[in-house]
Design an enzyme around this catalytic site. Sequence first.
Site, mmCIF file in Angstrom:
data_model
loop_
_atom_site.group_PDB
_atom_site.id
_atom_site.type_symbol
_atom_site.label_atom_id
_atom_site.label_comp_id
_atom_site.label_asym_id
_atom_site.label_seq_id
_atom_site.Cartn_x
_atom_site.Cartn_y
_atom_site.Cartn_z
ATOM 1 N N LYS A 113 5.423 3.918 -4.157
ATOM 2 C CA LYS A 113 5.866 4.312 -2.815
ATOM 3 C C LYS A 113 5.068 5.468 -2.237
ATOM 4 O O LYS A 113 4.974 5.615 -1.022
ATOM 5 C CB LYS A 113 7.360 4.660 -2.819
ATOM 6 C CG LYS A 113 8.215 3.444 -3.116
ATOM 7 C CD LYS A 113 9.552 3.493 -2.428
ATOM 8 C CE LYS A 113 10.214 2.133 -2.554
ATOM 9 N NZ LYS A 113 11.604 2.093 -2.272
ATOM 10 N N LYS A 196 7.125 -9.343 -6.264
ATOM 11 C CA LYS A 196 8.584 -9.392 -6.250
ATOM 12 C C LYS A 196 9.136 -9.725 -4.863
ATOM 13 O O LYS A 196 8.618 -9.228 -3.872
ATOM 14 C CB LYS A 196 9.090 -8.009 -6.684
ATOM 15 C CG LYS A 196 10.528 -7.942 -7.060
ATOM 16 C CD LYS A 196 10.921 -6.517 -7.392
ATOM 17 C CE LYS A 196 11.109 -5.699 -6.147
ATOM 18 N NZ LYS A 196 12.071 -4.630 -6.188
ATOM 19 N N LYS A 199 13.014 -6.676 0.110
ATOM 20 C CA LYS A 199 13.583 -6.622 1.448
ATOM 21 C C LYS A 199 12.671 -5.926 2.447
ATOM 22 O O LYS A 199 12.804 -6.113 3.636
ATOM 23 C CB LYS A 199 14.989 -6.009 1.444
ATOM 24 C CG LYS A 199 15.205 -4.758 0.661
ATOM 25 C CD LYS A 199 16.718 -4.488 0.566
ATOM 26 C CE LYS A 199 16.999 -3.281 -0.294
ATOM 27 N NZ LYS A 199 18.389 -3.065 -0.558
HETATM 28 P P1 AMP Z 1 17.429 -2.318 -4.257
HETATM 29 O O1 AMP Z 1 17.257 -3.223 -3.109
HETATM 30 O O2 AMP Z 1 16.127 -1.710 -4.682
HETATM 31 O O3 AMP Z 1 18.526 -1.314 -4.090
HETATM 32 O O4 AMP Z 1 17.844 -3.237 -5.491
HETATM 33 C C1 AMP Z 1 19.161 -3.460 -5.932
HETATM 34 C C2 AMP Z 1 19.193 -4.219 -7.240
HETATM 35 O O5 AMP Z 1 18.657 -5.539 -7.072
HETATM 36 C C3 AMP Z 1 18.372 -3.559 -8.357
HETATM 37 O O6 AMP Z 1 19.047 -3.735 -9.592
HETATM 38 C C4 AMP Z 1 17.092 -4.342 -8.324
HETATM 39 O O7 AMP Z 1 16.416 -4.310 -9.547
HETATM 40 C C5 AMP Z 1 17.601 -5.749 -7.990
HETATM 41 N N1 AMP Z 1 16.557 -6.548 -7.321
HETATM 42 C C6 AMP Z 1 15.938 -6.260 -6.150
HETATM 43 N N2 AMP Z 1 15.002 -7.184 -5.855
HETATM 44 C C7 AMP Z 1 15.044 -8.075 -6.888
HETATM 45 C C8 AMP Z 1 14.298 -9.270 -7.195
HETATM 46 N N3 AMP Z 1 13.344 -9.715 -6.381
HETATM 47 N N4 AMP Z 1 14.587 -9.929 -8.341
HETATM 48 C C9 AMP Z 1 15.563 -9.482 -9.168
HETATM 49 N N5 AMP Z 1 16.288 -8.370 -8.947
HETATM 50 C C10 AMP Z 1 16.031 -7.667 -7.824
#
Ligand code: AMP
Length: 330
Positions: A113, A196, A199
């Site tokens: 980041k 990956k 969002k």
């Molecule tokens: P965040 O959007 O970073 O707050 O992610 C929330 C949760 O979703 C965390 O445990 C991430 O590791 C999981 N996560 C986010 N994107 C993915 C993805 N593409 N595949 C699997 N897990 C994900």
Amino acid sequence: MKLKRLLSGIKPTGELHIGHYIGAIKRFIEMQKDYESFVFVADLHSLTVNPNPKEIRENTRKIVELYIACGLDPKHTILFNQSENIYHTALSWALTCHSYMGELSRMTQYKDKSDGQKNESINCGLFNYPVLMAADILIYDTDVVPVGDDQKQHVELTRTLAERFNNRYGKTFKVPKPVIAKKGARIMDLQTPTKKMSKSDENKKGVINLLEDLEVARKKIMSAVTDSESIIKYDEKNKPGISNLMTIYACLTNKEIKEIEEDFKDSSYKDFKEKVADEVVILLKDIQKKYNEIKTDYIDNILNEGLIKVKEISKNKVLEVYKKLGLGRY
Ligand code: AMP
Ligand code: TRP
């Protein structure tokens, strides 16, 4: 018998997608009956990118609604907003003073980041991010933290901080374990399956949101990038596109990869994609139906109840820590 504690959270930046569902939310749901579960919206963590306040407020509520629409049950899971429980930041400061610049600057997410930005203008929240995450976890004596694989390193740092504090001041924190799924911990982008599903991604064709229009979702699966070999075989390195679709299918049907290879050995990619799309559409339809039925009052009641419970637990932990550190008149 006292249940072990589970805790996890998701940031309210951007829309939730099927990667969140498979890598995180589905795990919380599967585990909630066997653990005392705490699931929250990590709104303080989203501040690190200085988002629009209106957007944060709306997204925070939306995530709680989606947690419930996906199947988190307030009878089994305590739901709350991170920022409403002020004790997290109180513990975070105590932990910050026991964290090293070196270990924080080695975090992959921080490196990604802050990449390309001059030190002068990287906000300190981005650097301290994992310490706040450690506070979220340690404040509840959490046993297990189900997360996608990008968060594993942060949970490992949490373990280090817990052990360091315990060694210096006597046993205070439980040392938590990350729980990373064997499959589905990293759902990839449908258009660029080497990266990956995320969002923050601009290429929306590679991401399927949980509130996505069903026909659009189907089209995204049908146009997912695959290789030209036309053999349904799991090979992450050489066939990342089809392997990703197989993972999505495996997670949504609870089938093994081997079984899928066998079942689809004579099928074309198109036929297989149709089956994957069917499963995704069934999932989204169900989530969206429940999501549209949720009432605002219901969410507020759940969050209010959750907050009372978490404040009580975390206040005691912060007082214990402050006392050990010689702070205040405790
Ligand atoms: P965040 O959007 O970073 O707050 O992610 C929330 C949760 O979703 C965390 O445990 C991430 O590791 C999981 N996560 C986010 N994107 C993915 C993805 N593409 N595949 C699997 N897990 C994900
Ligand atoms: N950092 C996590 C993410 O981006 C969200 C999060 C914040 C979290 N605090 C947590 C996850 C504590 C698990 C436990 O996904």
